[in-house]
Design a protein around this motif. Structure first.
Motif, short mmCIF file in Angstrom:
data_model
loop_
_atom_site.label_atom_id
_atom_site.label_comp_id
_atom_site.label_asym_id
_atom_site.label_seq_id
_atom_site.Cartn_x
_atom_site.Cartn_y
_atom_site.Cartn_z
N THR A 203 6.48 -8.36 12.75
CA THR A 203 7.45 -8.71 13.79
C THR A 203 6.75 -9.30 15.00
O THR A 203 7.16 -10.31 15.55
CB THR A 203 8.23 -7.44 14.22
OG1 THR A 203 8.36 -6.57 13.13
CG2 THR A 203 9.59 -7.78 14.79
N ILE A 204 5.64 -8.68 15.38
CA ILE A 204 4.89 -9.17 16.55
C ILE A 204 4.39 -10.58 16.27
O ILE A 204 4.55 -11.49 17.09
CB ILE A 204 3.73 -8.21 16.89
CG1 ILE A 204 4.30 -6.89 17.43
CG2 ILE A 204 2.79 -8.83 17.91
CD1 ILE A 204 3.31 -5.78 17.57
N ASN B 143 4.02 5.48 6.78
CA ASN B 143 3.33 5.13 8.04
C ASN B 143 2.71 3.74 7.95
O ASN B 143 2.87 2.91 8.86
CB ASN B 143 2.23 6.18 8.27
CG ASN B 143 2.14 6.56 9.72
OD1 ASN B 143 2.70 5.89 10.57
ND2 ASN B 143 1.41 7.62 9.99
N GLY B 144 2.01 3.50 6.84
CA GLY B 144 1.36 2.20 6.63
C GLY B 144 2.37 1.08 6.55
O GLY B 144 2.19 0.01 7.15
N PHE B 145 3.49 1.32 5.86
CA PHE B 145 4.54 0.32 5.71
C PHE B 145 5.14 -0.04 7.09
O PHE B 145 5.29 -1.21 7.43
CB PHE B 145 5.63 0.85 4.77
CG PHE B 145 6.82 -0.04 4.63
CD1 PHE B 145 6.73 -1.20 3.87
CD2 PHE B 145 8.01 0.26 5.27
CE1 PHE B 145 7.83 -2.04 3.74
CE2 PHE B 145 9.11 -0.57 5.14
CZ PHE B 145 9.02 -1.74 4.38
N MET B 146 5.41 1.00 7.87
CA MET B 146 6.01 0.77 9.19
C MET B 146 5.06 0.01 10.11
O MET B 146 5.46 -0.85 10.88
CB MET B 146 6.43 2.10 9.81
CG MET B 146 7.70 2.60 9.13
SD MET B 146 8.31 4.17 9.67
CE MET B 146 8.75 3.90 11.33
N LEU B 147 3.78 0.34 9.97
CA LEU B 147 2.76 -0.34 10.80
C LEU B 147 2.67 -1.82 10.43
O LEU B 147 2.61 -2.68 11.31
CB LEU B 147 1.41 0.35 10.57
CG LEU B 147 0.48 0.40 11.76
CD1 LEU B 147 1.02 1.34 12.80
CD2 LEU B 147 -0.91 0.87 11.33
N SER B 148 2.71 -2.10 9.11
CA SER B 148 2.62 -3.50 8.66
C SER B 148 3.87 -4.27 9.08
O SER B 148 3.79 -5.43 9.49
CB SER B 148 2.43 -3.56 7.15
OG SER B 148 3.60 -3.12 6.53
#
Lengths: 101, 189
Positions: A75-76, A65-70
């Motif tokens: 990307t943003i 979850n943390g990896f995907m959020l980072s």
């Protein structure tokens, strides 16, 4: 054996003289069989339900979850950094002109 | 039925043989475990777990000791596990009281053995409380020999220690109990 002088211990030990053996319930065997059957039916799930696996899975889930959020933030940020504010605005509100030619 | 025949039948999964074993040993195992744990519900649970373990691991029993000794050894080990878990739970209760709510049967309550004469119950409860505070090995040796009334030979094979070591444990346990009971007397005065 070395003799020790422990009059109080000996005095208190006298209180258990003639103590009767503890006895189990009359339905002990029935209960035991029920427990054995219950254990057998749960055996398949025992592996997954061990606390170490539950906590491990939770930690893995949080890490992913943390990896995907980072990654999402990266990307943003890169999108904002590479394009102009006007382009960002157009992208955000889907106002880009699609050319059919 | 002798041990050899019984083991053979247990290995073949013979249910009447298992029932016979349970009916023969259940009270003796329960009594031993009760004297160690000082809690009747935990003792019954541990007795059940002991027989389940016997049933499941009879194939790996090497017959180096008598069947009864092997059963008692399993029972004592299971009782010790319960005591260790209880101690861990108590520590967690002190550290995180909101996470581990206190149990009804806390260690502060006295244990009244069902087989002790009414006039001796209070004194015996004080003795049991003092025994609980002994180091693990002393507690086990003292309980098996002085409370359970086991002979040294059996106790040694259950505890897997030599006679001298067990004698020393019992002797040290008696001295420690003497100190604890003296302290208890002082608090009464």
């Amino acid at each position: 054996m070395k003799k020790t002088f422990t009059p109080l211990t000996d005095e208190y030990l006298k209180s258990i003289e003639g103590m009767q053996e503890g006895a189990t319930n009359d339905f002990f065997y029935t209960r035991l069989k029920a427990k054995m059957e219950r254990n057998q039916s749960q055996q398949g799930w025992g592996f997954q339900l061990k606390p170490v696996w539950v906590i491990g899975s939770l930690v893995c889930l949080l890490a992913v979850n943390g990896f995907m959020l980072s990654q999402k933030h990266k990307t943003i940020n890169s999108t904002y950094n590479t394009s102009s504010p006007l382009q960002n605005f157009a992208t955000e509100y889907d106002q880009t002109i699609l050319s059919s030619y | 039925m002798n041990d050899q025949e019984l083991i053979q039948q247990l290995r073949q999964g013979n249910e009447p043989a298992f029932r016979w074993l349970v009916e023969t040993y259940r009270n003796r195992v329960y009594s031993t475990v009760l004297n160690i744990l000082h809690d009747d519900k935990e003792a019954e649970d541990t007795t059940q777990d002991t027989f389940i373990q016997v049933y499941e691991s009879v194939n790996s029993f090497k017959e180096e000791s008598a069947l009864s000794t092997w059963i008692y050894r399993i029972a004592v080990r299971k009782a010790l596990d319960k005591i260790r878990r209880r101690k861990t739970r108590q520590k967690l209760q002190q550290l995180l009281p909101w996470w581990m709510p206190a149990e009804k049967n806390s260690s502060k309550e006295s244990f009244h053995h069902p087989g002790i004469l009414a006039e001796n119950k209070e004194k015996a409860a004080v003795l049991f409380k003092a025994i609980e505070s002994l180091p693990e090995k002393q507690q086990l040796a003292f309980t098996l020999i002085k409370i359970q009334g086991m002979n040294y030979e059996d106790a040694c094979s259950i505890l897997q220690q030599n006679v001298k070591a067990v004698e020393s444990l019992v002797s040290r346990a008696k001295v420690n109990l003497q100190k604890k009971l003296q302290d208890y007397y002082k608090t009464l005065k």
